[in-house]
Design an enzyme around this catalytic site. Structure first.
Site, PDB file in Angstrom:
ATOM      1  N   ILE A   1       0.841  -1.201   0.000  1.00  0.00           N
ATOM      2  CA  ILE A   1       0.000   0.000   0.000  1.00  0.00           C
ATOM      3  C   ILE A   1       0.877   1.253   0.000  1.00  0.00           C
ATOM      4  CG2 ILE A   1      -0.198   0.086   2.535  1.00  0.00           C
ATOM      5  CD1 ILE A   1      -3.192   0.848   2.112  1.00  0.00           C
ATOM      6  N   CYS A   2       0.419   2.277  -0.709  1.00  0.00           N
ATOM      7  CA  CYS A   2       1.079   3.591  -0.694  1.00  0.00           C
ATOM      8  C   CYS A   2      -0.008   4.628  -0.431  1.00  0.00           C
ATOM      9  CB  CYS A   2       1.843   3.843  -1.991  1.00  0.00           C
ATOM     10  SG  CYS A   2       0.808   3.955  -3.463  1.00  0.00           S
ATOM     11  N   ARG A   3       0.102   5.826  -0.962  1.00  0.00           N
ATOM     12  CA  ARG A   3      -0.924   6.843  -0.723  1.00  0.00           C
ATOM     13  C   ARG A   3      -2.119   6.671  -1.659  1.00  0.00           C
ATOM     14  NH1 ARG A   3      -2.184  11.494  -3.022  1.00  0.00           N
ATOM     15  NH2 ARG A   3      -0.217  11.699  -4.099  1.00  0.00           N
TER      16      ARG A   3
ATOM     17  N   GLY B   1      -1.811   4.538  -4.882  1.00  0.00           N
ATOM     18  CA  GLY B   1      -1.737   3.344  -5.720  1.00  0.00           C
ATOM     19  C   GLY B   1      -0.615   3.306  -6.736  1.00  0.00           C
TER      20      GLY B   1
ATOM     21  N   SER C   1      -3.673   4.253   0.703  1.00  0.00           N
ATOM     22  CA  SER C   1      -4.102   4.670   2.038  1.00  0.00           C
ATOM     23  C   SER C   1      -5.271   5.644   1.986  1.00  0.00           C
ATOM     24  CB  SER C   1      -2.931   5.315   2.786  1.00  0.00           C
ATOM     25  OG  SER C   1      -1.909   4.374   2.979  1.00  0.00           O
TER      26      SER C   1
END
Length: 108
Positions: free
Chosen positions: A59-61, A63, A87
């Site tokens: 997961i990142c901010r 995608g 996120s």
């Protein structure tokens, strides 16, 4: 076409290994409860901290970074699942967030 699956935050099973690849300042503001922090900038050097035989939800901010990380990890033989929307989608789904700065968790 990728060799890895993409899921929404709501599709992540309870107890799954979530690896948050955002940088330290992003992590400190807020992250998925129970996630492991492994910044993208350190991923190649710390790859041995990831179990290649375990399902790893990346997961990142939003995608973009997680997709790149999944492509690379997949090419290295790791089992990875990309978290669509990152996120931000996690927060929008009102899933549990925690922060490392003592303030109300948020995603930016």
């Amino acid at each position: 076409m990728s060799d890895f699956e993409t899921v929404t935050p709501e599709q992540i099973p309870a107890g799954a290994k979530i690896i948050d690849i955002r940088e330290q300042d992003e992590w400190d503001l807020g992250h998925a409860e129970g996630a492991v922090h492994l910044p993208l900038s350190e991923l190649a050097d710390r790859i041995d901290e990831i179990d290649p035989d375990e399902d790893n939800y990346i997961i990142c901010r939003s995608g973009g970074r997680s997709r790149r990380a999944c492509e690379w990890l997949n090419s290295q033989g790791y089992t990875v699942i990309d978290v669509a929307g990152g996120s931000g989608a996690w927060m929008d789904a009102q899933l549990p967030l925690v922060s490392e700065n003592g303030e109300e968790p948020t995603i930016r």
